[in-house]
Motif scaffolding. Sequence first.
Motif, PDB file in Angstrom:
ATOM      1  N   TYR A  47      -9.639  13.574  -5.496  1.00  0.00           N
ATOM      2  CA  TYR A  47      -8.705  12.643  -6.580  1.00  0.00           C
ATOM      3  C   TYR A  47      -7.842  12.281  -4.757  1.00  0.00           C
ATOM      4  N   TYR A  48      -7.922  12.750  -3.974  1.00  0.00           N
ATOM      5  CA  TYR A  48      -7.096  13.238  -2.467  1.00  0.00           C
ATOM      6  C   TYR A  48      -8.255  11.948  -1.716  1.00  0.00           C
ATOM      7  N   PHE A  82      -7.724  -0.538   1.803  1.00  0.00           N
ATOM      8  CA  PHE A  82      -7.182  -1.441   1.994  1.00  0.00           C
ATOM      9  C   PHE A  82      -6.038  -1.847   2.627  1.00  0.00           C
ATOM     10  N   LEU A 103      -8.682   9.293  -3.344  1.00  0.00           N
ATOM     11  CA  LEU A 103      -7.301   8.035  -3.215  1.00  0.00           C
ATOM     12  C   LEU A 103      -6.880   8.160  -1.167  1.00  0.00           C
ATOM     13  N   ALA A 154       6.095  15.623   0.391  1.00  0.00           N
ATOM     14  CA  ALA A 154       5.590  15.525  -0.487  1.00  0.00           C
ATOM     15  C   ALA A 154       4.517  14.813  -1.567  1.00  0.00           C
ATOM     16  N   LEU A 155       4.080  13.318  -1.188  1.00  0.00           N
ATOM     17  CA  LEU A 155       4.068  12.178  -1.800  1.00  0.00           C
ATOM     18  C   LEU A 155       2.982  12.010  -1.114  1.00  0.00           C
ATOM     19  N   VAL A 156       3.205  11.922  -0.103  1.00  0.00           N
ATOM     20  CA  VAL A 156       2.590  11.203   1.374  1.00  0.00           C
ATOM     21  C   VAL A 156       1.178  12.360   1.585  1.00  0.00           C
ATOM     22  N   LEU A 157       1.738  13.458   1.730  1.00  0.00           N
ATOM     23  CA  LEU A 157       0.024  14.318   2.200  1.00  0.00           C
ATOM     24  C   LEU A 157      -0.067  15.458   1.281  1.00  0.00           C
ATOM     25  N   ALA A 170       0.860   7.263  -6.363  1.00  0.00           N
ATOM     26  CA  ALA A 170      -0.109   8.147  -6.267  1.00  0.00           C
ATOM     27  C   ALA A 170       0.284   9.655  -6.142  1.00  0.00           C
ATOM     28  N   GLY A 171       0.728   9.994  -4.884  1.00  0.00           N
ATOM     29  CA  GLY A 171       1.778  10.854  -4.803  1.00  0.00           C
ATOM     30  C   GLY A 171       2.493  11.330  -6.209  1.00  0.00           C
ATOM     31  N   ALA A 172       2.992  10.543  -6.507  1.00  0.00           N
ATOM     32  CA  ALA A 172       4.146  10.895  -7.988  1.00  0.00           C
ATOM     33  C   ALA A 172       2.823  11.847  -9.028  1.00  0.00           C
ATOM     34  N   LEU A 173       2.448  10.780  -8.758  1.00  0.00           N
ATOM     35  CA  LEU A 173       1.018  11.063 -10.603  1.00  0.00           C
ATOM     36  C   LEU A 173       0.703  12.315 -10.102  1.00  0.00           C
ATOM     37  N   ARG A 174      -0.195  12.626  -9.178  1.00  0.00           N
ATOM     38  CA  ARG A 174      -0.509  13.913  -8.435  1.00  0.00           C
ATOM     39  C   ARG A 174       0.244  15.429  -8.642  1.00  0.00           C
ATOM     40  N   MET A 205       1.012  -1.440   0.126  1.00  0.00           N
ATOM     41  CA  MET A 205       0.289   0.071   0.092  1.00  0.00           C
ATOM     42  C   MET A 205       0.785   1.398  -0.350  1.00  0.00           C
ATOM     43  N   ALA A 252      -7.248   3.967   0.163  1.00  0.00           N
ATOM     44  CA  ALA A 252      -5.635   3.591   1.324  1.00  0.00           C
ATOM     45  C   ALA A 252      -6.242   2.590   2.336  1.00  0.00           C
ATOM     46  N   LEU A 274       0.563   4.346  -2.214  1.00  0.00           N
ATOM     47  CA  LEU A 274       0.136   5.798  -2.267  1.00  0.00           C
ATOM     48  C   LEU A 274       1.765   6.571  -2.824  1.00  0.00           C
ATOM     49  N   LEU A 275       2.707   5.974  -2.726  1.00  0.00           N
ATOM     50  CA  LEU A 275       3.634   7.099  -3.105  1.00  0.00           C
ATOM     51  C   LEU A 275       4.157   6.930  -4.696  1.00  0.00           C
TER      52      LEU A 275
END
Lengths: 317, 309
Positions: B291-292, B302, B295, B256-259, A8-12, A1, B299, A5-6
């Motif tokens: 989107y957030y 899961f 997403l 930056a990737l998670v939040l 999806a983070g890169a995509l956004r 997971m 998560a 998340l990472l």
Amino acid sequence: MAAGLLAAGALRMTWEIPLTRLLRGQELLPPRLDTGTRERIGQTSSAVALGGLRTLVATFLNLRAHTRFTEQRWGELALLFDTITDLAPRTRYYWETGSWHQAYNAASHHLNDSKLPPLRRREAWRSSIRAGRAFLERGIRNNPDDWRLHAALGFLLTDPNKVPAFGDADDCFAAAADAYRRAAEQPDALGYVRRSMLYALARIDDRQDEALALARALHAEGARNHTPTLLCLLLVLESRADPRLDTGRRAIELFGGERRAYDALCNHWRRTRERFPVDGVAAALRSIEARLGIPESESILKSPPPAPFDPDQAFGN
Amino acid sequence: MNAHVPAGTRRGGHVVRILTIAAHAFTQLARMKVFHFLALFAVVAIASNFLNLPQHEGPESAGAAVLRSIKSWSLGAMTLFSVVIAVAATALLIPKDIEDRTLYTILAKPVPRIDYLAGRLLGVLLLLFVSLLAMDLLMTAVLQVRTAIVLGEQRDMAAALGWPPDAVESLLAETRAAGPGWPLQGAVAAVFVRAAVMASIALLISTFSTSTLFTTVVGLLVYFIGHFQADARDFWLQGGEAGEGAAARLASLALALVLPDFQLFNVIDAVIEGSVVPLATLGRLVLAGGYYVVLFTLASWFIFAEKEI
């Protein structure tokens, strides 16, 4: 997971960055708070401001600024307005108010505060006015389309009690004319702005031709612009361009009557503090006084007009 | 039994189940007297109108500054209330369902766990929507009343000073623009989307959290750190230019990737200052929020799918 998340983070990131740019381009996102501002407002307010409530923090600080104003703590007041405008840079009210406090209230306080020695009072007076101007100019850089800020700068630069603080009067009036010109370029500017531009231009020695052209254009636009000041200046500028002009006859023609012309010209003659040119006015007054049968002993020209504001005299140097 | 149901009906079944769970969550939260905070908001909104707080304005503005003050106080209170409700209400739901044993009853039936989570989240979003609608109506009403008062005062002042008609009209137009209107609704929409994102984050945290308090505290921390996400992203993108260490750059990248980027929703300040959010831009903000939400809900699923209950 975590990998999802990472990913999806890169995509956004592909739309977050352009969206941020779009919002900044549309001036919907304020500039970042710099470290100095964060330190000045303290940790709690900083957290609130970062939480998307910058204007709310600015509102609170504005209340605090009012207290500083009543306590006449000018240095702290100036710092507070720096912070307030960092938080809400697009609110004209804060720029106008911050500048007004420094250029008018603080300056007047220093002018009359007898606790300081004259030289220090004079320096504090001068620097307050200059700080008020600099603050307003910063507001204009942040809001170049706001005609009222440009007009406020023009107003400050033509204030007879402030001009001596800026040094050369011609430079000051030229800057004022430029400020009014930029205000007039905005589509929502009010009509008085172009007249104010003329009033500034007419006071600059080497731009009288430009002033005359503008005065004629404004006069031709109709009665809305036929204010006593504009008519007086039109007469003065025409007289300067043609020294042989019969100013008495021309004044009566412009004002539509002897008495109206006389009253307006008397008022203009006495506006020496504002440094308006007076070419041909004395001749016009003499001519109209003769027509109205005013004896020479009662002539307006017999009483001396008030002297312009002189810092040397005001501060007792 | 589900095997005999046509596929289309089963999809419809998902929607019905989610809506049923959402309605239950909404009722459950309403019974917890969550709406009582609206009384507090009413006090804030009405007090901001009637308290004559000291202002520096001259007589020519005739009280116009108070309109900005009402918007600032009201939208500020709406932001705070909506975020706190989003986090606290979502944090309460799963532990409360476990405590009441409702969760076992629901999951004992053929209810997919994603339906349960989506339903609970939808219930919170419904609560947020109703709350914000009520606050919005109150703010608009207060602004409407005060704008009318200010316009009247300005007309009287202009008549007394003999202002020309163009100057009067310019002043009144500016005051009307500072009053209630559609631009303000753009800001309220941004408040709702941000609160919705917070609710989905709180849902994610509550799937592995050990207590309501933990979810609430971590949720609020994420809210504040989320406002630095854009800074962390820029730090990563411009990294190396100022000789930053690799560890610092990696940490900023992870952040930056998670939040989520909560700064995107700070358009509220611009609206209070008089800007208008174009409809297309507002649409993009809503999509970003969507989107957030999707997403973080996925998560949550899961984690929750693997959770032993």
